[in-house]
Scaffold this motif. Sequence first.
Motif, short mmCIF file in Angstrom:
data_model
loop_
_atom_site.label_atom_id
_atom_site.label_comp_id
_atom_site.label_asym_id
_atom_site.label_seq_id
_atom_site.Cartn_x
_atom_site.Cartn_y
_atom_site.Cartn_z
N GLU A 204 1.09 7.79 -5.13
CA GLU A 204 2.47 8.21 -4.91
C GLU A 204 3.07 8.87 -6.14
O GLU A 204 4.00 9.68 -6.02
N SER A 205 2.54 8.57 -7.34
CA SER A 205 3.01 9.29 -8.55
C SER A 205 2.78 10.78 -8.36
O SER A 205 3.66 11.60 -8.61
N ILE A 206 1.60 11.14 -7.91
CA ILE A 206 1.25 12.55 -7.72
C ILE A 206 2.03 13.12 -6.54
O ILE A 206 2.64 14.19 -6.63
N TYR A 207 2.03 12.38 -5.44
CA TYR A 207 2.68 12.85 -4.21
C TYR A 207 4.18 13.10 -4.41
O TYR A 207 4.72 14.12 -3.98
N SER A 208 4.85 12.15 -5.05
CA SER A 208 6.32 12.23 -5.14
C SER A 208 6.78 13.46 -5.91
O SER A 208 7.86 13.99 -5.66
N ILE A 209 5.97 13.92 -6.85
CA ILE A 209 6.34 15.07 -7.68
C ILE A 209 5.71 16.37 -7.17
O ILE A 209 6.35 17.41 -7.15
N ASP A 210 4.44 16.31 -6.79
CA ASP A 210 3.69 17.55 -6.50
C ASP A 210 3.63 17.95 -5.03
O ASP A 210 3.41 19.12 -4.72
N SER A 211 3.76 17.02 -4.10
CA SER A 211 3.54 17.37 -2.69
C SER A 211 4.70 18.18 -2.13
O SER A 211 5.87 17.88 -2.39
N ARG B 271 -3.55 -8.33 -8.32
CA ARG B 271 -4.37 -7.93 -7.17
C ARG B 271 -5.87 -8.01 -7.47
O ARG B 271 -6.28 -8.05 -8.64
N LYS B 272 -6.68 -7.98 -6.44
CA LYS B 272 -8.14 -8.01 -6.57
C LYS B 272 -8.68 -6.58 -6.78
O LYS B 272 -8.00 -5.61 -6.46
N PRO B 273 -9.90 -6.47 -7.30
CA PRO B 273 -10.44 -5.14 -7.60
C PRO B 273 -10.53 -4.21 -6.38
O PRO B 273 -10.52 -2.99 -6.54
N ASP B 274 -10.58 -4.75 -5.16
CA ASP B 274 -10.62 -3.87 -3.98
C ASP B 274 -9.22 -3.48 -3.49
O ASP B 274 -9.08 -2.88 -2.43
N GLN B 275 -8.18 -3.85 -4.28
CA GLN B 275 -6.80 -3.51 -3.88
C GLN B 275 -6.12 -2.62 -4.92
O GLN B 275 -4.89 -2.62 -5.03
N LEU B 276 -6.90 -1.87 -5.69
CA LEU B 276 -6.30 -1.09 -6.77
C LEU B 276 -5.27 -0.09 -6.25
O LEU B 276 -4.27 0.17 -6.89
N ASP B 277 -5.52 0.47 -5.06
CA ASP B 277 -4.65 1.53 -4.58
C ASP B 277 -3.53 1.08 -3.66
O ASP B 277 -2.54 1.78 -3.52
N TYR B 278 -3.65 -0.05 -3.04
CA TYR B 278 -2.57 -0.49 -2.16
C TYR B 278 -2.61 -1.98 -1.91
O TYR B 278 -3.67 -2.56 -1.68
N LEU B 279 -1.46 -2.62 -1.95
CA LEU B 279 -1.30 -3.96 -1.39
C LEU B 279 0.13 -4.10 -0.90
O LEU B 279 0.99 -3.34 -1.32
N ALA C 68 9.91 2.10 -9.73
CA ALA C 68 8.78 1.20 -10.00
C ALA C 68 7.68 1.29 -8.94
O ALA C 68 6.50 1.16 -9.25
N GLY C 69 8.09 1.51 -7.68
CA GLY C 69 7.10 1.61 -6.61
C GLY C 69 6.23 2.84 -6.77
O GLY C 69 5.09 2.88 -6.29
N ILE C 70 6.78 3.87 -7.42
CA ILE C 70 6.00 5.09 -7.65
C ILE C 70 5.13 4.97 -8.90
O ILE C 70 3.93 5.21 -8.83
#
Length: 295
Positions: free
Chosen positions: A205-212, A119-127, A197-199
Amino acid sequence: MDTPRRVEHQQTDRGYVPVYATGTVEQPWASYSKTDHEVWDTLYRRQRELLPAYACQEFLDGVERFGLGDGGIPRFADLNKVLGKATGWELVAVEGLLPDEVFFDHLANRRFPVSWWIRKPDQLDYLSEPDLFHDLFGHVPLLLNPVFADYMQAYGKGGMKAHAIGPEALMNLTRLYWYTVEFGLIRTDKGLRIYGAGIVSSKGESIYSIDSPAPNRIGFDLERVMNTKYRIDTYQQTYFVIDNFEQLFEATRPDFTPIYAKLAQGTPVAAADVLPTDTVYQRGTREGFASGGDN
Ligand code: HBI
Ligand code: FE
């Protein structure tokens, strides 16, 4: 009657790209730019700092054994030396998404397709499509675990069968992949941990899946999972929790044909719903949930 084969296309962040018929290529390692290597290093460092408190030990062990943090984008040939010796799997470089039956054929033969581009640097969080970071960092560490490695191969064989049965069977099987390989949680003596793998390839989503408190966390049940719709556009509304990888492998050992037939008679469960028969680790508050849009 056979429909003629056509080249399918898919709308992605890189435009309207073909879904390749076979698509294995040589990893063009020399063509990676300085920016490409920096994107890998940035994403790697971010997840490596976060995941000791979130991911299961088997995943963390795999990351270390491969030396994924040695600096820059890894060479598949180096990883394959480690992987081949450990579990007999092999990474193959691909352009992107493969037709289902081609993807299944690779898995059934212990080959894991990895998108070669990052991915490109402006896509670090989602693609919206799997790149090298998702495929390699997300999926490959657990291929060093013998039980998980066998599960992935069994999935490939099951996929070829489901593909032959029809689109509804394939949808049931795809849900199993989604809620285990991509978005699975596992119970450990340190609490719930991630193996999907998606998490693990997503900081948010790593934080969300466990902590939210928002999503449901429900004990894994094969038929329940195969009958549950999922979202591709938001964090998951429900996560399914396995006890260990042996449970996953054993649960998926039987022939799925009768299950497909049974599920075809009923209606699927919405992504956000909790059933009276569920083993509930957490009933989500549903805060921020979009309604509809699952499939
Ligand atoms: N192709 N390269 C690649 N990677 C995937 O994860 C993938 C794919 N083709 C189809 C697919 N996944 C899924 O739709 C199947 O699990 C059904
Ligand atoms: Fe994936």
